[in-house]
Design a protein around this motif. Structure first.
Motif, PDB file in Angstrom:
ATOM      1  N   LEU A   1       0.804  -1.225   0.000  1.00  0.00           N
ATOM      2  CA  LEU A   1       0.000   0.000   0.000  1.00  0.00           C
ATOM      3  C   LEU A   1       0.838   1.277   0.000  1.00  0.00           C
ATOM      4  O   LEU A   1       0.424   2.282  -0.565  1.00  0.00           O
ATOM      5  N   GLN A   2       1.970   1.249   0.619  1.00  0.00           N
ATOM      6  CA  GLN A   2       2.786   2.462   0.675  1.00  0.00           C
ATOM      7  C   GLN A   2       3.257   2.901  -0.712  1.00  0.00           C
ATOM      8  O   GLN A   2       3.085   4.070  -1.066  1.00  0.00           O
ATOM      9  N   PRO A   3       3.823   2.025  -1.547  1.00  0.00           N
ATOM     10  CA  PRO A   3       4.203   2.478  -2.891  1.00  0.00           C
ATOM     11  C   PRO A   3       3.003   2.895  -3.739  1.00  0.00           C
ATOM     12  O   PRO A   3       3.094   3.840  -4.527  1.00  0.00           O
ATOM     13  N   VAL A   4       1.860   2.221  -3.558  1.00  0.00           N
ATOM     14  CA  VAL A   4       0.664   2.597  -4.312  1.00  0.00           C
ATOM     15  C   VAL A   4       0.216   3.995  -3.903  1.00  0.00           C
ATOM     16  O   VAL A   4      -0.116   4.831  -4.758  1.00  0.00           O
ATOM     17  N   ALA A   5       0.208   4.269  -2.622  1.00  0.00           N
ATOM     18  CA  ALA A   5      -0.203   5.595  -2.146  1.00  0.00           C
ATOM     19  C   ALA A   5       0.751   6.674  -2.635  1.00  0.00           C
ATOM     20  O   ALA A   5       0.319   7.745  -3.083  1.00  0.00           O
ATOM     21  N   PHE A   6       2.056   6.408  -2.587  1.00  0.00           N
ATOM     22  CA  PHE A   6       3.013   7.404  -3.071  1.00  0.00           C
ATOM     23  C   PHE A   6       2.870   7.621  -4.572  1.00  0.00           C
ATOM     24  O   PHE A   6       2.969   8.754  -5.054  1.00  0.00           O
ATOM     25  N   SER A   7       2.597   6.573  -5.322  1.00  0.00           N
ATOM     26  CA  SER A   7       2.407   6.709  -6.770  1.00  0.00           C
ATOM     27  C   SER A   7       1.164   7.536  -7.067  1.00  0.00           C
ATOM     28  O   SER A   7       1.173   8.378  -7.970  1.00  0.00           O
ATOM     29  N   MET A   8       0.092   7.292  -6.332  1.00  0.00           N
ATOM     30  CA  MET A   8      -1.143   8.069  -6.531  1.00  0.00           C
ATOM     31  C   MET A   8      -0.912   9.539  -6.212  1.00  0.00           C
ATOM     32  O   MET A   8      -1.376  10.418  -6.940  1.00  0.00           O
ATOM     33  N   LEU A   9      -0.198   9.821  -5.130  1.00  0.00           N
ATOM     34  CA  LEU A   9       0.096  11.219  -4.792  1.00  0.00           C
ATOM     35  C   LEU A   9       0.960  11.880  -5.863  1.00  0.00           C
ATOM     36  O   LEU A   9       0.753  13.050  -6.201  1.00  0.00           O
ATOM     37  N   LEU A  10       1.907  11.143  -6.402  1.00  0.00           N
ATOM     38  CA  LEU A  10       2.755  11.687  -7.448  1.00  0.00           C
ATOM     39  C   LEU A  10       1.943  12.002  -8.698  1.00  0.00           C
ATOM     40  O   LEU A  10       2.071  13.076  -9.284  1.00  0.00           O
ATOM     41  N   LEU A  11       1.085  11.078  -9.102  1.00  0.00           N
ATOM     42  CA  LEU A  11       0.241  11.312 -10.279  1.00  0.00           C
ATOM     43  C   LEU A  11      -0.721  12.465 -10.045  1.00  0.00           C
ATOM     44  O   LEU A  11      -0.946  13.282 -10.947  1.00  0.00           O
ATOM     45  N   LEU A  12      -1.288  12.553  -8.864  1.00  0.00           N
ATOM     46  CA  LEU A  12      -2.187  13.658  -8.532  1.00  0.00           C
ATOM     47  C   LEU A  12      -1.438  14.992  -8.583  1.00  0.00           C
ATOM     48  O   LEU A  12      -1.965  15.986  -9.082  1.00  0.00           O
ATOM     49  N   GLY A  13      -0.211  15.017  -8.094  1.00  0.00           N
ATOM     50  CA  GLY A  13       0.586  16.241  -8.160  1.00  0.00           C
ATOM     51  C   GLY A  13       0.919  16.640  -9.590  1.00  0.00           C
ATOM     52  O   GLY A  13       0.875  17.824  -9.951  1.00  0.00           O
ATOM     53  N   ILE A  14       1.257  15.677 -10.420  1.00  0.00           N
ATOM     54  CA  ILE A  14       1.561  15.988 -11.829  1.00  0.00           C
ATOM     55  C   ILE A  14       0.309  16.503 -12.531  1.00  0.00           C
ATOM     56  O   ILE A  14       0.362  17.495 -13.269  1.00  0.00           O
ATOM     57  N   TYR A  15      -0.833  15.844 -12.298  1.00  0.00           N
ATOM     58  CA  TYR A  15      -2.086  16.287 -12.910  1.00  0.00           C
ATOM     59  C   TYR A  15      -2.431  17.712 -12.461  1.00  0.00           C
ATOM     60  O   TYR A  15      -2.811  18.560 -13.272  1.00  0.00           O
ATOM     61  N   GLY A  16      -2.298  17.991 -11.167  1.00  0.00           N
ATOM     62  CA  GLY A  16      -2.571  19.337 -10.667  1.00  0.00           C
ATOM     63  C   GLY A  16      -1.634  20.369 -11.262  1.00  0.00           C
ATOM     64  O   GLY A  16      -2.037  21.504 -11.556  1.00  0.00           O
ATOM     65  N   GLY A  17      -0.385  19.991 -11.472  1.00  0.00           N
ATOM     66  CA  GLY A  17       0.564  20.920 -12.089  1.00  0.00           C
ATOM     67  C   GLY A  17       0.182  21.254 -13.515  1.00  0.00           C
ATOM     68  O   GLY A  17       0.271  22.415 -13.950  1.00  0.00           O
ATOM     69  N   PHE A  18      -0.274  20.248 -14.266  1.00  0.00           N
ATOM     70  CA  PHE A  18      -0.724  20.519 -15.634  1.00  0.00           C
ATOM     71  C   PHE A  18      -1.949  21.411 -15.644  1.00  0.00           C
ATOM     72  O   PHE A  18      -2.064  22.322 -16.465  1.00  0.00           O
ATOM     73  N   LYS A  19      -2.875  21.157 -14.730  1.00  0.00           N
ATOM     74  CA  LYS A  19      -4.093  21.972 -14.669  1.00  0.00           C
ATOM     75  C   LYS A  19      -3.780  23.424 -14.290  1.00  0.00           C
ATOM     76  O   LYS A  19      -4.377  24.352 -14.815  1.00  0.00           O
ATOM     77  N   LEU A  20      -2.875  23.627 -13.369  1.00  0.00           N
ATOM     78  CA  LEU A  20      -2.518  24.990 -12.976  1.00  0.00           C
ATOM     79  C   LEU A  20      -1.761  25.720 -14.073  1.00  0.00           C
ATOM     80  O   LEU A  20      -1.835  26.939 -14.194  1.00  0.00           O
ATOM     81  N   GLY A  21      -1.036  24.978 -14.870  1.00  0.00           N
ATOM     82  CA  GLY A  21      -0.225  25.603 -15.918  1.00  0.00           C
ATOM     83  C   GLY A  21      -0.966  25.913 -17.193  1.00  0.00           C
ATOM     84  O   GLY A  21      -0.442  26.581 -18.081  1.00  0.00           O
ATOM     85  N   GLN A  22      -2.198  25.455 -17.338  1.00  0.00           N
ATOM     86  CA  GLN A  22      -2.948  25.704 -18.563  1.00  0.00           C
ATOM     87  C   GLN A  22      -3.424  27.150 -18.617  1.00  0.00           C
ATOM     88  O   GLN A  22      -3.884  27.712 -17.636  1.00  0.00           O
ATOM     89  N   VAL A  23      -3.309  27.747 -19.804  1.00  0.00           N
ATOM     90  CA  VAL A  23      -3.799  29.110 -20.034  1.00  0.00           C
ATOM     91  C   VAL A  23      -5.255  28.995 -20.463  1.00  0.00           C
ATOM     92  O   VAL A  23      -5.595  28.166 -21.307  1.00  0.00           O
TER      93      VAL A  23
END
Length: 143
Positions: free
Chosen positions: A88-110
């Protein structure tokens, strides 16, 4: 032998870690120079005080108590938990990483301008892009 050299070798002299020839030279200098002899006695008293102060009160049962506490902790932990943690620990860290990348793309969109908003200028789309006209002091200083 100079006083500075004796001062540098004095600790080794007091600990008897110098070669025999240097020990004799330092001893000879201490016999001739009263200031270095006084410094040597102060250094010797300080080292003796530190050696006397190093007394460690070791508890003879410390090791057995630590060993017993570790064995109790090993018995109390269920065998399933490490298995779940390893998965569960690697799965949770992977989900947080993907969520952070997705949020970064959303914030960066014009924001896209639609055909209904063609009358809007760039200043209205990004209101704080250029605040120079809004600040008369800055405009005054720039002129």
């Amino acid at each position: 032998m100079k006083c500075n050299t004796v001062h540098n070798k004095l600790i080794f002299f007091l600990e008897k870690e110098l070669p025999v020839s240097e020990m004799e030279q330092v001893q000879k200098h201490l016999g001739e120079c009263s200031e270095c002899a006084r410094f040597a006695t102060e250094m010797k008293n300080t080292l003796q005080f530190l050696d006397n102060d190093k007394v460690n009160d070791e508890n003879p049962f410390f090791y057995t108590r630590v060993k017993e506490r570790l064995s109790k902790q090993a018995e109390e932990q269920p065998a399933v938990r490490p298995f779940l943690v390893r998965i569960l620990q690697p799965v949770a860290f992977s989900m947080l990483l993907l969520l952070g990348i997705y949020g970064g793309f959303k914030l960066g969109q014009v924001p896209k301008i639609t055909t209904a908003d063609t009358n809007m200028t760039e200043q209205e789309v990004i209101p704080y892009w250029n605040e120079l006209e809004a600040e008369p002091i800055e405009a005054f200083l720039m002129e």
